[in-house]
Design a protein around this motif. Sequence first.
Motif, PDB file in Angstrom:
ATOM      1  N   THR A  90       0.794  -1.207  -0.066  1.00  0.00           N
ATOM      2  CA  THR A  90       0.145   0.122  -0.113  1.00  0.00           C
ATOM      3  C   THR A  90       0.933   1.319  -0.060  1.00  0.00           C
ATOM      4  O   THR A  90       0.464   2.306  -0.635  1.00  0.00           O
ATOM      5  N   VAL A  91       2.024   1.276   0.882  1.00  0.00           N
ATOM      6  CA  VAL A  91       2.833   2.422   0.636  1.00  0.00           C
ATOM      7  C   VAL A  91       3.359   2.576  -1.035  1.00  0.00           C
ATOM      8  O   VAL A  91       3.369   3.579  -1.183  1.00  0.00           O
ATOM      9  N   GLY A  94       0.646   3.307  -3.360  1.00  0.00           N
ATOM     10  CA  GLY A  94       0.074   5.007  -2.970  1.00  0.00           C
ATOM     11  C   GLY A  94       0.965   6.196  -3.493  1.00  0.00           C
ATOM     12  O   GLY A  94       0.650   7.265  -3.812  1.00  0.00           O
ATOM     13  N   SER A 198       0.019   8.149   2.050  1.00  0.00           N
ATOM     14  CA  SER A 198       0.941   6.994   2.450  1.00  0.00           C
ATOM     15  C   SER A 198       2.159   7.018   3.092  1.00  0.00           C
ATOM     16  O   SER A 198       2.841   6.260   3.862  1.00  0.00           O
TER      17      SER A 198
END
Length: 222
Positions: A90-91, A94, A198
């Motif tokens: 996700t980091v 994003g 993020s």
Amino acid sequence: MPQDTRFAAICMGFFGGALDVFCHIRFHALLATQTGNIVLLIADLKPDNLYDTVIKLLSIVFFSVGFVSGIYFKAHARTAYWRTYLILPTVISGAILPLVSHNAFIWVPILGWGTGLLMLTFTGVHIENHAVTYMMTSGNYRKMLGAWYHYSLEGKKDGDTKRQAINYTIVVVSFVIGALSASLCERYIGDFTMSVISVSLLLVVIYYTYIVHRDHLEKTNV
């Protein structure tokens, strides 16, 4: 444990509020609060609203796939770093997605899958010794009200009740600040709001990984 600290609670609460507000503004869908997503899906279920219906379905499906994938990875984890690995998708997505795409049919599946992984990562955690739910804050809000009621009106002036009330207040306030921040940022920087959101996850990754390494929690925090 590092996942049970106030710092982690602040970052994760901020992320949860910011993510859902941003995705609702951009895609008319929620990624973290899937029960709310199902309600919106049914409420907006109209023949002339096929686009929004498909987007919400994609969110539900890919979140579910991500969550189940997280269960598998957790079951086969050998060290505490499994949480780091499940947060990183996700980091990274994003940070990259605003640079490469504006297509909701790309954004929602990728972020939905990553959010499912992330949700499993922080399932069953606490803020200190009080059970907490990140990215969906209705339960935290109820617990905050209950704790303040017991402390203020029932005369339970003990330190633990006050600490519990403050901890849940921290999570709820962080969630609200995240939501407000995403709403404001989306007006001025558009898709790059996701990159800003993020950062809160990146801080969790750095903090969690550092504490696990520093305190040699690799085998005890699995």
